[in-house]
Scaffold this motif. Structure first.
Motif, PDB file in Angstrom:
ATOM      1  N   UNK A  26      38.720  46.957  61.435  1.00 52.26           N
ATOM      2  CA  UNK A  26      39.115  46.190  60.264  1.00 52.26           C
ATOM      3  C   UNK A  26      37.879  45.717  59.519  1.00 52.26           C
ATOM      4  N   UNK A  27      37.664  46.221  58.323  1.00 51.47           N
ATOM      5  CA  UNK A  27      36.457  45.817  57.586  1.00 51.47           C
ATOM      6  C   UNK A  27      36.690  44.488  56.888  1.00 51.47           C
ATOM      7  N   UNK A  28      35.615  43.815  56.469  1.00 53.81           N
ATOM      8  CA  UNK A  28      35.819  42.624  55.656  1.00 53.81           C
ATOM      9  C   UNK A  28      36.475  43.007  54.340  1.00 53.81           C
ATOM     10  N   UNK A  29      37.421  42.196  53.854  1.00 55.52           N
ATOM     11  CA  UNK A  29      38.065  42.515  52.572  1.00 55.52           C
ATOM     12  C   UNK A  29      37.047  42.512  51.440  1.00 55.52           C
ATOM     13  N   UNK A  30      37.332  43.203  50.370  1.00 53.71           N
ATOM     14  CA  UNK A  30      36.396  43.232  49.244  1.00 53.71           C
ATOM     15  C   UNK A  30      36.217  41.845  48.643  1.00 53.71           C
ATOM     16  N   UNK A  31      35.057  41.634  48.044  1.00 54.78           N
ATOM     17  CA  UNK A  31      34.771  40.320  47.454  1.00 54.78           C
ATOM     18  C   UNK A  31      35.598  40.069  46.205  1.00 54.78           C
ATOM     19  N   UNK A  32      36.136  41.103  45.631  1.00 54.09           N
ATOM     20  CA  UNK A  32      36.836  40.972  44.354  1.00 54.09           C
ATOM     21  C   UNK A  32      38.339  40.853  44.531  1.00 54.09           C
ATOM     22  N   UNK A  33      38.784  40.096  45.539  1.00 53.12           N
ATOM     23  CA  UNK A  33      40.212  39.852  45.688  1.00 53.12           C
ATOM     24  C   UNK A  33      40.721  38.992  44.532  1.00 53.12           C
ATOM     25  N   UNK A  34      42.021  39.055  44.247  1.00 56.97           N
ATOM     26  CA  UNK A  34      42.563  38.193  43.189  1.00 56.97           C
ATOM     27  C   UNK A  34      42.352  36.717  43.524  1.00 56.97           C
ATOM     28  N   UNK A  35      42.385  35.890  42.501  1.00 56.83           N
ATOM     29  CA  UNK A  35      42.228  34.449  42.703  1.00 56.83           C
ATOM     30  C   UNK A  35      43.235  33.691  41.841  1.00 56.83           C
ATOM     31  N   UNK A  36      44.530  33.893  42.073  1.00 52.08           N
ATOM     32  CA  UNK A  36      45.524  33.165  41.277  1.00 52.08           C
ATOM     33  C   UNK A  36      45.479  31.678  41.612  1.00 52.08           C
ATOM     34  N   UNK A  37      45.578  30.830  40.601  1.00 55.84           N
ATOM     35  CA  UNK A  37      45.575  29.383  40.792  1.00 55.84           C
ATOM     36  C   UNK A  37      46.719  28.762  40.010  1.00 55.84           C
ATOM     37  N   UNK A  38      47.054  27.528  40.384  1.00 53.33           N
ATOM     38  CA  UNK A  38      48.097  26.771  39.698  1.00 53.33           C
ATOM     39  C   UNK A  38      47.500  25.447  39.243  1.00 53.33           C
ATOM     40  N   UNK A  39      47.680  25.108  37.968  1.00 50.74           N
ATOM     41  CA  UNK A  39      47.052  23.916  37.403  1.00 50.74           C
ATOM     42  C   UNK A  39      47.954  22.693  37.437  1.00 50.74           C
ATOM     43  N   UNK A  40      49.221  22.861  37.721  1.00 45.12           N
ATOM     44  CA  UNK A  40      50.159  21.732  37.722  1.00 45.12           C
ATOM     45  C   UNK A  40      51.144  21.913  38.854  1.00 45.12           C
ATOM     46  N   UNK A  41      51.916  20.893  39.121  1.00 42.04           N
ATOM     47  CA  UNK A  41      52.943  20.974  40.156  1.00 42.04           C
ATOM     48  C   UNK A  41      54.187  21.657  39.609  1.00 42.04           C
ATOM     49  N   UNK A  52      53.919  26.706  39.557  1.00 37.59           N
ATOM     50  CA  UNK A  52      53.038  25.591  39.862  1.00 37.59           C
ATOM     51  C   UNK A  52      52.832  25.430  41.351  1.00 37.59           C
ATOM     52  N   UNK A  53      52.250  24.295  41.728  1.00 40.21           N
ATOM     53  CA  UNK A  53      51.978  23.989  43.127  1.00 40.21           C
ATOM     54  C   UNK A  53      53.226  23.458  43.820  1.00 40.21           C
ATOM     55  N   UNK A  54      53.444  23.938  45.036  1.00 31.69           N
ATOM     56  CA  UNK A  54      54.509  23.420  45.902  1.00 31.69           C
ATOM     57  C   UNK A  54      53.856  23.012  47.212  1.00 31.69           C
ATOM     58  N   UNK A  55      53.831  21.697  47.466  1.00 36.38           N
ATOM     59  CA  UNK A  55      53.054  21.167  48.566  1.00 36.38           C
ATOM     60  C   UNK A  55      51.598  21.033  48.162  1.00 36.38           C
ATOM     61  N   UNK A  56      50.757  20.646  49.122  1.00 37.80           N
ATOM     62  CA  UNK A  56      49.332  20.484  48.866  1.00 37.80           C
ATOM     63  C   UNK A  56      48.593  20.726  50.174  1.00 37.80           C
ATOM     64  N   UNK A  57      47.260  20.871  50.130  1.00 31.96           N
ATOM     65  CA  UNK A  57      46.519  21.079  51.375  1.00 31.96           C
ATOM     66  C   UNK A  57      46.737  19.965  52.393  1.00 31.96           C
ATOM     67  N   UNK A  58      46.927  18.740  51.929  1.00 29.95           N
ATOM     68  CA  UNK A  58      47.128  17.612  52.844  1.00 29.95           C
ATOM     69  C   UNK A  58      48.594  17.307  53.111  1.00 29.95           C
ATOM     70  N   UNK A  59      49.491  17.906  52.345  1.00 28.43           N
ATOM     71  CA  UNK A  59      50.917  17.652  52.513  1.00 28.43           C
ATOM     72  C   UNK A  59      51.695  18.954  52.353  1.00 28.43           C
TER      73      UNK A  59
END
Length: 210
Positions: A26-41, A52-59
């Motif tokens: 198993x090789x390391x994945x490519x550095x150019x993986x997608x980076x989808x983000x969510x700016x609001x809940x 949007x975001x559902x949950x959070x890193x702390x919850x």
């Protein structure tokens, strides 16, 4: 691609698959993986979900939220912190033109009707579900959910497990995972259609190692 089988397994493969081969390193994945983000809940209004975001890193919380029997996902990006659980035979979840980002947590699909397809244009065209490399949770489809998926499910750090009697029939679908396990009486037919799967938007890369 290669695969190994154990027990009473019937595999019919076309397009270069080779049976009973050892797993590729198993090789390391490519550095150019997608980076989808969510700016609001995201918002749940009686089972009608907005991107949007559902949950959070702390919850972390289970997705989809609430106790609705029917969920409709508006087109867009959903960032999930927690398990994506569809476990009741009475649950219907539909989302067309969506990208589900499993920031943390795994899949637990054991029942119900799940219909998902990725965007038809834009940076994440064809990307239906994505888990970053840091997410090593098990992505499990077990029992007998009725599944209708189109697009790419990209989870380079996770193990994908398909068990039970679930079927994925004749869909333009691409699984990419660290490992893929099929057990039980699962009967799946996956077609690859490039028009429905994710595209690589970055330039080709050359990596040198000494």
């Amino acid at each position: 691609p290669s695969y190994t089988t154990k027990g009473n397994v019937n595999v019919t493969a076309n397009g270069g698959f080779q049976g009973n081969q050892t797993q590729y390193p198993y090789p390391p994945p490519p550095a150019s993986l997608p980076n989808p983000t969510c700016s609001a809940n995201g918002v749940n209004s009686n089972g009608n979900l907005t991107p949007g975001n559902y949950g959070s890193p702390t919850n972390p919380t289970d997705f989809p939220p609430g106790n609705s029997k029917t969920y409709n996902l508006a087109p867009g990006t959903y960032c999930v912190y927690g398990d994506f659980k569809v476990t009741s035979s009475n649950t219907t979840l539909t989302g067309n033109g969506v990208t589900i980002v499993m920031e943390t947590g795994g899949l637990q699909w054991t029942g119900g009707q799940i219909t998902l397809s990725g965007p038809t244009s834009g940076d994440y065209q064809g990307l239906t579900l994505f888990a970053p490399t840091s997410n090593t949770s098990v992505m499990s489809i077990n029992g007998n959910p009725n599944i209708d998926l189109t697009g790419t499910l990209l989870m380079p750090g996770a193990a994908l497990s398909l068990k039970g009697t679930s079927q994925i029939q004749k869909h333009n679908l691409q699984w990419i995972a660290k490992t893929v396990e099929l057990c039980g009486s699962n009967d799946s037919q996956l077609y690859y259609g490039s028009s429905d799967t994710a595209k690589q938007n970055s330039a080709p890369e050359i990596q040198l190692a000494q």
